[in-house]
Design an enzyme around this catalytic site. Structure first.
Site, PDB file in Angstrom:
ATOM      1  N   LYS A   3      31.641  14.574 -11.074  1.00  0.00           N
ATOM      2  CA  LYS A   3      31.067  13.366 -10.470  1.00  0.00           C
ATOM      3  C   LYS A   3      31.420  12.108 -11.261  1.00  0.00           C
ATOM      4  CE  LYS A   3      27.474  16.010  -8.203  1.00  0.00           C
ATOM      5  NZ  LYS A   3      26.085  16.515  -8.251  1.00  0.00           N
ATOM      6  N   SER A   8      21.837  16.263  -5.000  1.00  0.00           N
ATOM      7  CA  SER A   8      22.178  15.291  -6.042  1.00  0.00           C
ATOM      8  C   SER A   8      22.252  13.852  -5.557  1.00  0.00           C
ATOM      9  CB  SER A   8      23.506  15.674  -6.702  1.00  0.00           C
ATOM     10  OG  SER A   8      24.551  15.676  -5.760  1.00  0.00           O
TER      11      SER A   8
END
Length: 597
Positions: free
Chosen positions: A146, A103
């Site tokens: 996140k 990511s």
């Protein structure tokens, strides 16, 4: 010794001052479950030889290292920089162990771009998203965690992959935008690095738009029409012959029914080819007619086998001789700047014919004669099609290409194929990769044999198949636009990108999403190959060709804030200690080896 250490240390300190430090969100597993945490990534780009170095603490999984290599490749393409002339150093630091994942790929790409372009970063922006080789942003997990990490890092803008706004949590959909708003974080979806750059830098990088070249497009149509006319004629004649032949012998009801069904399928394909022909979609018509021809060839040899006119072994031996003859013709053609596309297409088809014949023999020795005939029929036609392709241009007036000139380019494509395939295998460990590995081995084999054109083609095949899992749920419009612009750039160099235009045309006729994306991928890769070959052979004609343009972004929320290289004292101290240790170890090891030798 002291002088060497002093020089290396001075170089590192200078690099640290000018380094890009960018924050990325990650997910950490704690006693309370998964939580979002910010991590620091320092990026240094310096003159070098194309290496990507990564130092992570705590250690991360291999997929982050694979992401780093893809990030460097994409950053080079987006900025127009030759990354074979740079080394990229990436240092990742986190206070807690983080869960592995690709990511941070998008974030690393942004950081490398900023260092290459000497741009400052907006420290209030954070991003998550996998980086794909075409610059698109792929999906990731832990979106909500996140966003929380962005809040902890005092970021006001969080960029997430396009299509991931709504998150499934225990069977309920959570709106990531609304979730971020409650935390004071503006969540924005982005589909590509091009979309993300303005938020970080206040700059907008756009692919420079080249117009289609009508003369070249018309030339392509003429070439493909000629090939299509040939295949349609052969297929229609064979269909008419078999329509009569199938009514004569008695071969049993079940076999008769099966072959008549295949004949009906071939007729449907021929009708489709004729429709596509009338629309001037000659490549698509060629594909439909060729698929019909494969069925018809299989019917013919199955019929010969069932009536006793031909045994399977004799048929396969004859196919072997035919392919050997076709190969001699294809490889006897001189490769020039005006025919390398056609010669490459011929060599690809010879390689495929040989693989198909291998499968035919395997089926034969396993006693599966029907499959042996199918593979053998396909192999025979694939070999013949190789000769059709290399015979497309009767007047070969281009400059001859020295095979050794293409060796560095072949190595570059092979390295890229290995990087992407390894990356995909680490991101998707449960994905069947046998076909991918076979394609990569075929590319390596071609390279060892000095067939650098075929190496490039086999490497492209590996890359496209590897990328499908990465982009299958991505933005089709992005893939289409990306391919079209690559084609236009190739045309601006005076190239007739036959393969790229053919794949692009074929993709436009498909309804299946994955197949569309796959053929747009083939299109963009082959257009890029044309560009690379011309640059490799004649750099002067291609100098000044830029694929990007940089514009200022007008959005106030994208105003950049200078990012100091030493903004985090503890982080820099940690990095400095680690690198000094590495320098000492390197120097000590070097002199130790000198003494031993």
């Amino acid at each position: 010794m002291r002088k060497i250490l002093a020089i290396l240390l001075a170089i590192f300190i200078l690099n640290s001052v000018s380094a890009v430090i960018i924050k990325a969100p990650a997910v950490s597993l704690t006693d309370m479950g998964y939580v979002g945490v910010p991590i620091n990534i320092q990026i240094n780009v310096s003159k070098g030889t194309g290496h990507v170095f990564m130092d992570t603490l705590p250690l991360t999984e291999l997929d982050m290292q694979g992401s780093a290599r893809i990030a460097a490749k994409v950053a080079g393409e987006i900025t127009g920089k030759d990354m074979n002339k740079y080394n990229v150093y990436i240092t990742v630091r986190s206070d807690v162990p983080v869960v592995g994942g690709p990511s941070a790929g998008g974030t690393m790409t942004i950081g490398i771009i900023c260092d290459l372009m000497n741009w400052s970063l907006n420290k209030h922006v954070m991003m998550t998203g996998m980086i794909n080789p075409d610059g698109s942003i792929g999906p990731v997990g832990g979106i909500l965690e996140k966003i929380e990490a962005a809040k902890k890092a005092n970021c006001t803008i969080m960029l997430i992959p396009k299509g991931q706004r709504y998150i499934n949590v225990d069977g309920n959909k959570v709106d990531a935008v609304a979730f971020g708003k409650k935390l004071g974080v503006k969540v924005i979806e982005v589909g590509s690095i091009y979309d993300a750059i303005p938020y970080f830098t206040g700059k907008k990088i756009v692919m420079k738009q080249y117009p289609e070249n009508p003369a070249i497009e018309e030339k392509y149509k003429e070439i493909m029409k000629h090939l299509c006319d040939k295949i349609l004629k052969i297929a229609n004649e064979k269909y008419n012959y078999l329509s009569n032949a199938l009514n004569t012998p008695y071969i049993g009801y079940e076999y008769q029914k099966m072959l008549l069904s295949e004949l009906s399928s071939s007729k449907a394909l021929l009708d489709k080819a004729n429709d596509e022909y009338l629309k001037n979609d000659y490549y698509s018509a060629t594909c439909s007619a060729f698929n019909a021809l494969i069925k018809l060839e299989t019917i013919e040899h199955t019929l010969n086998y069932l009536t006793g006119d031909e045994d399977v072994k004799t048929f396969l031996n004859r196919v072997q001789l035919d392919i050997n003859h076709d190969k001699e013709i294809v490889y006897s053609k001189n490769v020039t700047t005006s025919n390398f596309e056609e010669v490459l297409a011929g060599r690809i088809r010879i390689a495929e014919a040989e693989k198909l014949l291998d499968n035919a023999w395997k089926s034969y020795y396993l006693g599966n004669y029907e499959n042996a005939i199918k593979y053998g029929s396909f192999a025979k036609l694939r070999g013949e099609s190789a000769v059709w392709w290399v015979s497309l241009k009767e007047n070969n007036t281009g400059k001859e290409i020295n095979n050794s000139t293409l060796k560095p380019l072949a190595q570059q494509y092979l390295d890229n194929a290995e990087t992407i395939s390894t990356y995909v295998e680490t991101v998707f460990p449960n994905l069947p990769t046998d076909e991918l590995e076979n394609d990569l081995e075929a590319a390596k084999k071609a390279y060892k044999e000095g067939d650098y054109l075929l190496t490039i083609a086999e490497s492209i095949d590996t890359c496209v198949k590897a990328e499908i899992p990465l982009v299958m749920f991505g933005d089709i419009d992005y893939s289409k636009k990306y391919a079209r612009n690559k084609i236009n750039l190739a045309e601006s160099l005076g190239i007739t990108p036959i393969s790229a235009l053919g794949y692009y045309e074929y993709a436009n006729t498909l309804n299946d999403t994955i197949s569309k994306v796959m053929y747009y991928k083939y299109s963009s890769y082959y257009a890029q190959m044309d560009i690379d070959v011309m640059r490799c052979l004649n750099k002067t004609n291609c100098s000044g060709i830029s694929e990007i343009a940089v514009e200022n972004s007008g959005s106030e929320e994208q105003t950049t804030v200078s990012c100091e290289g030493n903004s985090n004292g503890n982080f820099t101290t940690t990095v400095l200690s680690a690198v000094i240790g590495g320098i000492v170890g390197f120097a000590g090891g070097y002199f130790s080896r000198k003494v031993k030798s």
